[in-house]
Scaffold this motif. Structure first.
Motif: not given
Length: 382
Positions: A244-256, A261-271, A228-233
């Motif tokens: 490119d939708p073909a490059k959208v991937t989804t990890a095996g966790l619920i992303d956050i 604290n510096k105002g930059q958006m950080r996500s779990l999937t970027e790690l 569901g999250m992948r389709n939404e993305r």
């Protein structure tokens, strides 16, 4: 992998199991059904199968038993098109009393609080369906007016179910049941086209990943939420024409995704590629300084080998949080929802602090209650 949404929508009840031997029992009476055949059925992911049956006599008494499952499962009592959905917990005895042909909603249940919740959800769903049918039959409304009214009814129903059932205890049988309720063939919670509904699925999926690791139903829920999250993305990417939708991937966790604290958006999937300690924290609580020191030791010891800490604060005071995290070397983000955050519900966090381990492939592999030695668990993933 098949996700079996349609099969689960028919009857979605889970059984909680805790021991490896024994039987559970379902007994009681269904009156006004003399000579009717009462079926006791297992509702599996791949379909419904009959366990046992009995032809009722005048008093309607029945008694069924079966080997308890090793993982949560679904069962129902059925006469013709009338069915009573039940959740089974280990070797318990559940007593049902009802009268045909209104047995699906007008029954009494003892021995299982979860079965009582499922009964309440079933009655709410039937009432919602009756109101929807009344709207459809109201010739005084235009199609647009009827649709708007239905949308408002559905939203009110979903808000109540989410608040009073699912987010109160995402791992409960009643929460699982609620996910797959439907009006006809229309799923009330739609994990294929609604971002808010995907988050609700994710909350239950995460609870199953945690409390019933390796179960088929847990894996199915997880895959439904992830797809569901992948389709939404993909939908968002196509709308924005930026990815490119073909490059959208989804990890095996619920992303956050939260601002640090510096105002930059950080996500779990970027790690992805790192071992991540996902830590939910409240800096205003007793013992916070000592916990931060222990995390510093782990970070200093393993960061160079690929460990990252993604720490989520639920402190109410943003300025206080920034002061506390100014000198921390890891990723420090804050959830403005505080103790009412939906992220706490999605990850089934009921006490603080709480932490999870995520492997290099972005799969959530364990939470605190499953980790005897955190140092050794991190080393194993590195």
């Amino acid at each position: 992998m098949r996700h079996h949404i349609i099969t689960a929508a028919a009857v979605a009840i889970m059984a909680l199991a805790s021991c490896s031997e024994g039987k559970f029992h379902v007994e009681g009476e269904i009156t006004e059904a003399e000579d009717s055949l009462l079926y006791f059925e297992h509702v599996g992911i791949d379909g419904v199968s009959n366990i046992d049956s009995v032809r009722l006599d005048a008093d309607g008494g029945f008694s069924f038993s079966a080997e308890r499952p090793e993982a949560p499962e679904f069962y129902r009592l059925r006469i013709a098109g009338q069915a009573i959905n039940i959740s089974v917990d280990s070797t318990e005895t559940i007593t049902i009393k009802a009268a045909y042909p209104t047995m699906a909603t007008n029954y009494e249940v003892e021995g299982s609080p979860e079965c009582a919740k499922i009964k309440e959800l079933a009655r709410m769903q039937i009432a919602l369906q009756q109101r929807a049918m009344a709207l459809d039959a109201n010739s005084g409304l235009s199609p647009e007016e009827a649709r708007d009214s239905l949308d408002r009814m559905l939203q009110a129903h979903k808000e109540r179910v989410t608040r009073d059932f699912i987010f109160k205890d995402p791992k409960a049988p009643s929460s699982y049941f609620a996910l797959f309720q439907a009006i006809g063939s229309y799923l009330i919670f739609n994990p294929q086209g609604n971002d808010a509904d995907i988050k609700v699925f994710a909350a239950v999926a995460t609870a199953w990943d945690t409390f019933y690791p390796g179960s088929l139903r847990g894996e199915n829920l997880h895959n439904i939420a992830i797809e569901g999250m992948r389709n939404e993305r993909i939908i968002k990417a196509e709308a924005d024409k930026q990815i490119d939708p073909a490059k959208v991937t989804t990890a095996g966790l619920i992303d956050i995704q939260l601002p640090d604290n510096k105002g930059q958006m950080r996500s779990l999937t970027e790690l992805k590629g790192k071992v991540v300690l996902l830590d939910f924290h409240l800096f205003a609580m007793d013992g916070s300084p000592q916990r931060i020191l222990s995390l510093r030791e782990l970070y200093n010891k393993y960061h160079a080998r690929g460990l990252e800490i993604y720490q989520i604060s639920v402190d109410k005071d943003e300025h206080f949080w920034k002061q506390q995290t100014a000198q921390l070397p890891w990723i420090s983000v804050r959830d403005a929802g505080g103790l009412r955050s939906e992220r706490l519900a999605i990850y089934n966090v009921t006490t603080l602090p709480e932490f999870f381990l995520i492997d290099r492939d972005n799969n959530l592999v364990s939470r605190s209650t499953q980790i005897a030695n955190l140092d050794e668990a991190i080393q194993a993933l590195l």
